[in-house]
Design a protein around this motif. Sequence first.
Motif, mmCIF file in Angstrom:
data_model
loop_
_atom_site.group_PDB
_atom_site.id
_atom_site.type_symbol
_atom_site.label_atom_id
_atom_site.label_comp_id
_atom_site.label_asym_id
_atom_site.label_seq_id
_atom_site.Cartn_x
_atom_site.Cartn_y
_atom_site.Cartn_z
ATOM 1 N N ALA A 65 0.818 -1.221 0.000
ATOM 2 C CA ALA A 65 0.000 0.000 0.000
ATOM 3 C C ALA A 65 0.845 1.262 0.000
ATOM 4 O O ALA A 65 1.827 1.373 0.735
ATOM 5 N N THR A 66 0.433 2.207 -0.817
ATOM 6 C CA THR A 66 1.015 3.544 -0.775
ATOM 7 C C THR A 66 0.098 4.483 0.011
ATOM 8 O O THR A 66 0.483 5.589 0.346
ATOM 9 N N CYS A 67 -1.096 4.017 0.298
ATOM 10 C CA CYS A 67 -2.098 4.787 1.035
ATOM 11 C C CYS A 67 -1.987 4.453 2.530
ATOM 12 O O CYS A 67 -2.106 3.289 2.924
ATOM 13 N N LYS A 68 -1.769 5.493 3.337
ATOM 14 C CA LYS A 68 -1.622 5.283 4.784
ATOM 15 C C LYS A 68 -2.871 4.653 5.389
ATOM 16 O O LYS A 68 -2.780 3.786 6.266
ATOM 17 N N GLU A 69 -4.037 5.038 4.912
ATOM 18 C CA GLU A 69 -5.282 4.499 5.457
ATOM 19 C C GLU A 69 -5.354 2.982 5.265
ATOM 20 O O GLU A 69 -5.745 2.253 6.183
ATOM 21 N N VAL A 70 -4.970 2.498 4.112
ATOM 22 C CA VAL A 70 -4.967 1.054 3.856
ATOM 23 C C VAL A 70 -3.977 0.362 4.782
ATOM 24 O O VAL A 70 -4.279 -0.679 5.378
ATOM 25 N N ARG A 71 -2.792 0.951 4.939
ATOM 26 C CA ARG A 71 -1.774 0.337 5.811
ATOM 27 C C ARG A 71 -2.233 0.283 7.259
ATOM 28 O O ARG A 71 -2.111 -0.746 7.920
ATOM 29 N N VAL A 72 -2.757 1.383 7.766
ATOM 30 C CA VAL A 72 -3.159 1.433 9.172
ATOM 31 C C VAL A 72 -4.363 0.534 9.434
ATOM 32 O O VAL A 72 -4.333 -0.313 10.330
ATOM 33 N N LEU A 73 -5.426 0.727 8.666
ATOM 34 C CA LEU A 73 -6.636 -0.066 8.901
ATOM 35 C C LEU A 73 -6.393 -1.547 8.649
ATOM 36 O O LEU A 73 -6.859 -2.401 9.410
ATOM 37 N N GLY A 74 -5.639 -1.869 7.606
ATOM 38 C CA GLY A 74 -5.301 -3.265 7.338
ATOM 39 C C GLY A 74 -4.485 -3.869 8.473
ATOM 40 O O GLY A 74 -4.720 -5.013 8.889
ATOM 41 N N SER A 75 -3.554 -3.096 9.009
ATOM 42 C CA SER A 75 -2.732 -3.577 10.129
ATOM 43 C C SER A 75 -3.563 -3.796 11.383
ATOM 44 O O SER A 75 -3.348 -4.755 12.125
ATOM 45 N N VAL A 76 -4.529 -2.915 11.614
ATOM 46 C CA VAL A 76 -5.421 -3.069 12.770
ATOM 47 C C VAL A 76 -6.226 -4.367 12.639
ATOM 48 O O VAL A 76 -6.387 -5.115 13.607
ATOM 49 N N VAL A 77 -6.705 -4.644 11.427
ATOM 50 C CA VAL A 77 -7.457 -5.888 11.209
ATOM 51 C C VAL A 77 -6.545 -7.097 11.430
ATOM 52 O O VAL A 77 -6.941 -8.074 12.085
ATOM 53 N N LEU A 78 -5.335 -7.039 10.912
ATOM 54 C CA LEU A 78 -4.400 -8.155 11.102
ATOM 55 C C LEU A 78 -4.085 -8.358 12.582
ATOM 56 O O LEU A 78 -3.985 -9.497 13.045
ATOM 57 N N LEU A 79 -3.952 -7.284 13.332
ATOM 58 C CA LEU A 79 -3.734 -7.409 14.776
ATOM 59 C C LEU A 79 -4.943 -8.070 15.436
ATOM 60 O O LEU A 79 -4.786 -8.939 16.296
ATOM 61 N N ASP A 80 -6.122 -7.687 15.009
ATOM 62 C CA ASP A 80 -7.345 -8.296 15.529
ATOM 63 C C ASP A 80 -7.373 -9.794 15.234
ATOM 64 O O ASP A 80 -7.911 -10.582 16.011
ATOM 65 N N LEU A 81 -6.762 -10.183 14.135
ATOM 66 C CA LEU A 81 -6.682 -11.599 13.756
ATOM 67 C C LEU A 81 -5.459 -12.288 14.379
ATOM 68 O O LEU A 81 -5.093 -13.385 13.997
ATOM 69 N N LYS A 82 -4.823 -11.612 15.342
ATOM 70 C CA LYS A 82 -3.706 -12.158 16.125
ATOM 71 C C LYS A 82 -2.414 -12.301 15.329
ATOM 72 O O LYS A 82 -1.579 -13.145 15.639
ATOM 73 N N LEU A 83 -2.220 -11.463 14.318
ATOM 74 C CA LEU A 83 -0.961 -11.443 13.581
ATOM 75 C C LEU A 83 -0.126 -10.300 14.146
ATOM 76 O O LEU A 83 -0.274 -9.140 13.749
ATOM 77 N N TYR A 84 0.733 -10.626 15.075
ATOM 78 C CA TYR A 84 1.473 -9.618 15.820
ATOM 79 C C TYR A 84 2.658 -9.041 15.062
ATOM 80 O O TYR A 84 3.324 -8.131 15.553
ATOM 81 N N SER A 85 2.888 -9.495 13.852
ATOM 82 C CA SER A 85 3.972 -8.936 13.039
ATOM 83 C C SER A 85 3.712 -7.471 12.697
ATOM 84 O O SER A 85 4.640 -6.746 12.338
ATOM 85 N N VAL A 86 2.476 -6.998 12.822
ATOM 86 C CA VAL A 86 2.143 -5.605 12.520
ATOM 87 C C VAL A 86 2.370 -4.677 13.712
ATOM 88 O O VAL A 86 2.281 -3.456 13.563
ATOM 89 N N VAL A 87 2.690 -5.217 14.871
ATOM 90 C CA VAL A 87 2.840 -4.400 16.076
ATOM 91 C C VAL A 87 3.909 -3.316 15.907
ATOM 92 O O VAL A 87 3.659 -2.151 16.249
ATOM 93 N N PRO A 88 5.108 -3.606 15.386
ATOM 94 C CA PRO A 88 6.094 -2.523 15.249
ATOM 95 C C PRO A 88 5.571 -1.351 14.403
ATOM 96 O O PRO A 88 5.787 -0.185 14.748
ATOM 97 N N TYR A 89 4.883 -1.661 13.327
ATOM 98 C CA TYR A 89 4.322 -0.588 12.495
ATOM 99 C C TYR A 89 3.273 0.202 13.271
ATOM 100 O O TYR A 89 3.271 1.434 13.251
ATOM 101 N N LEU A 90 2.386 -0.486 13.978
ATOM 102 C CA LEU A 90 1.344 0.205 14.727
ATOM 103 C C LEU A 90 1.925 1.034 15.875
ATOM 104 O O LEU A 90 1.409 2.117 16.183
ATOM 105 N N LEU A 91 3.002 0.570 16.489
ATOM 106 C CA LEU A 91 3.671 1.373 17.520
ATOM 107 C C LEU A 91 4.267 2.642 16.917
ATOM 108 O O LEU A 91 4.225 3.715 17.532
ATOM 109 N N GLU A 92 4.784 2.531 15.714
ATOM 110 C CA GLU A 92 5.312 3.699 14.997
ATOM 111 C C GLU A 92 4.182 4.697 14.708
ATOM 112 O O GLU A 92 4.350 5.910 14.895
ATOM 113 N N VAL A 93 3.054 4.193 14.266
ATOM 114 C CA VAL A 93 1.895 5.055 14.009
ATOM 115 C C VAL A 93 1.467 5.729 15.316
ATOM 116 O O VAL A 93 1.199 6.941 15.341
ATOM 117 N N LEU A 94 1.413 4.973 16.376
ATOM 118 C CA LEU A 94 1.038 5.520 17.683
ATOM 119 C C LEU A 94 1.979 6.645 18.093
ATOM 120 O O LEU A 94 1.548 7.680 18.609
#
Length: 174
Positions: A65-94
């Motif tokens: 994704a080049t769109c931040k919205e797709v990256r963030v929302l997609g990562s949130v969904v993946l976290l909800d599905l217990k894929l913790y590989s997105v945590v570093p990215y979400l911490l950066e967003v935070l």
Amino acid sequence: MSKVVSEHIDEQINALDALAVGLGDAGKLIVEGFVRSSNRFLVAERLARFGHIVVGPLQEAVKSATCKEVRVLGSVVLLDLKLYSVVPYLLEVLRDDDEYLSLVASNLSVAGVVQAGDIIVERLRTLTDARKYEVVGLLTALEKLGVSLPDDVRERFSAPDTPFEIRLSLPSKR
């Protein structure tokens, strides 16, 4: 579908293989719909219902994704599905983003990502009272994580001129 419950194993195997391909295709279509949607937030809220069939396509969508919205929302969904590989990215967003601050803080706290606690505290130190709803969201996330609110932050948000929404959201002192 009747071949899946057939007594003949070769029919069952063929039917299951065909169903797996169909589910994979469905997952791709679902994620493509999310990426192209004019209201990705509403679609993202429902993506986790599809579980594993969206994981692969969603990981690809987030990665490319080049769109931040797709990256963030997609990562949130993946976290909800217990894929913790997105945590570093979400911490950066935070740490660095204002647009998705409350959403990401809330989802990291629900997932029990305690590393978010220190970042939330630092964000609370810099947010103004004018952003009271984000402050309330961060206070709620911090409490959900079980992280104590530092005295300096508590004192700042306990001042009489602080909006009542913030004062009411202050967690009890531990």
